[in-house]
Design a protein around this motif. Structure first.
Motif, PDB file in Angstrom:
ATOM      1  N   ASN A  51      44.093  39.896  36.335  1.00 45.94           N
ATOM      2  CA  ASN A  51      43.998  38.688  37.156  1.00 45.94           C
ATOM      3  C   ASN A  51      44.882  38.726  38.402  1.00 45.94           C
ATOM      4  O   ASN A  51      44.923  37.749  39.142  1.00 45.94           O
ATOM      5  CB  ASN A  51      44.267  37.418  36.350  1.00 45.94           C
ATOM      6  N   GLY A  52      45.583  39.840  38.631  1.00 47.81           N
ATOM      7  CA  GLY A  52      46.363  40.003  39.855  1.00 47.81           C
ATOM      8  C   GLY A  52      45.434  40.292  41.022  1.00 47.81           C
ATOM      9  O   GLY A  52      44.349  40.827  40.854  1.00 47.81           O
ATOM     10  N   VAL A  72      40.236  41.054  42.749  1.00 48.18           N
ATOM     11  CA  VAL A  72      41.046  40.648  41.594  1.00 48.18           C
ATOM     12  C   VAL A  72      40.876  41.689  40.496  1.00 48.18           C
ATOM     13  O   VAL A  72      39.748  42.080  40.154  1.00 48.18           O
ATOM     14  CB  VAL A  72      40.597  39.267  41.067  1.00 48.18           C
ATOM     15  N   TYR A  73      41.989  42.114  39.928  1.00 48.47           N
ATOM     16  CA  TYR A  73      41.957  43.080  38.825  1.00 48.47           C
ATOM     17  C   TYR A  73      41.447  42.411  37.552  1.00 48.47           C
ATOM     18  O   TYR A  73      41.855  41.306  37.212  1.00 48.47           O
ATOM     19  CB  TYR A  73      43.349  43.655  38.560  1.00 48.47           C
ATOM     20  N   THR A  74      40.559  43.110  36.844  1.00 49.93           N
ATOM     21  CA  THR A  74      40.054  42.606  35.568  1.00 49.93           C
ATOM     22  C   THR A  74      40.620  43.406  34.397  1.00 49.93           C
ATOM     23  O   THR A  74      40.613  42.924  33.267  1.00 49.93           O
ATOM     24  CB  THR A  74      38.519  42.656  35.528  1.00 49.93           C
ATOM     25  N   ILE A  85      37.164  43.294  40.592  1.00 52.58           N
ATOM     26  CA  ILE A  85      36.006  42.690  41.236  1.00 52.58           C
ATOM     27  C   ILE A  85      36.395  42.415  42.683  1.00 52.58           C
ATOM     28  O   ILE A  85      37.405  41.753  42.951  1.00 52.58           O
ATOM     29  CB  ILE A  85      35.573  41.387  40.539  1.00 52.58           C
ATOM     30  N   LEU A  86      35.606  42.958  43.600  1.00 50.50           N
ATOM     31  CA  LEU A  86      35.855  42.736  45.017  1.00 50.50           C
ATOM     32  C   LEU A  86      35.564  41.287  45.385  1.00 50.50           C
ATOM     33  O   LEU A  86      34.837  40.586  44.679  1.00 50.50           O
ATOM     34  CB  LEU A  86      34.973  43.672  45.852  1.00 50.50           C
ATOM     35  N   ASP A  87      36.107  40.856  46.502  1.00 54.22           N
ATOM     36  CA  ASP A  87      35.878  39.483  46.959  1.00 54.22           C
ATOM     37  C   ASP A  87      34.403  39.159  47.111  1.00 54.22           C
ATOM     38  O   ASP A  87      34.009  37.999  46.996  1.00 54.22           O
ATOM     39  CB  ASP A  87      36.605  39.237  48.285  1.00 54.22           C
TER      40      ASP A  87
END
Length: 139
Positions: A51-52, A72-74, A85-87
């Motif tokens: 979530n970072g 955001v890192y999953t 996941i990219l923006d």
């Protein structure tokens, strides 16, 4: 609808600790995150945890263009695996595997629909090749 995935890879002649540090530390990211010499990455922020968020500014050296690349890192498994996941909603995974003293990096990303698959693969591979060169020059 099934999204098209593109896979790129490289083998870096360095230990996993150095590869991981250069891939994840913003002070290193700004030195390698570009597909060609006429582009650079003047700013990088990286909160490497589930979530970072991360954000990189990629810019033409002549000032003619720039864009932000973020997401955001999953999933983060240190020195083994990163997923994010990219923006724009596309998914990316990066695997780091130690083989015979080298690190094999395999990156799989969902293609976007603005550029040809070949152009996307070539661009992402060029950045990965710049990363390899940067890390190997650090040894």
């Amino acid at each position: 609808m099934e999204k098209t995935k593109i896979e790129i890879r490289t083998v870096v002649a360095a230990d996993i600790e150095k590869v991981w540090e250069c891939w994840t530390d913003a002070k290193h990211i700004v030195n390698w995150n570009a597909a060609s010499r006429d582009w650079h990455c003047p700013k990088a922020e990286n909160d490497l945890c589930s979530n970072g968020k991360f954000s990189y500014t990629m810019a033409a050296r002549d000032g003619s263009a720039s864009f932000d690349f973020g997401g955001v890192y999953t999933a983060v498994e240190p020195q083994v695996y990163i997923a994010y996941i990219l923006d724009d909603g596309r998914e990316v995974s990066v695997r780091f595997e130690v083989e015979k003293g080298n690190v094999v990096i395999t990156e799989i990303f969902e293609a976007e629909n603005q550029n040809t698959l070949e152009m996307q693969q070539a661009g992402w591979q060029a950045i990965l090749d710049t990363f390899k060169k940067y890390v190997e020059e650090q040894n």
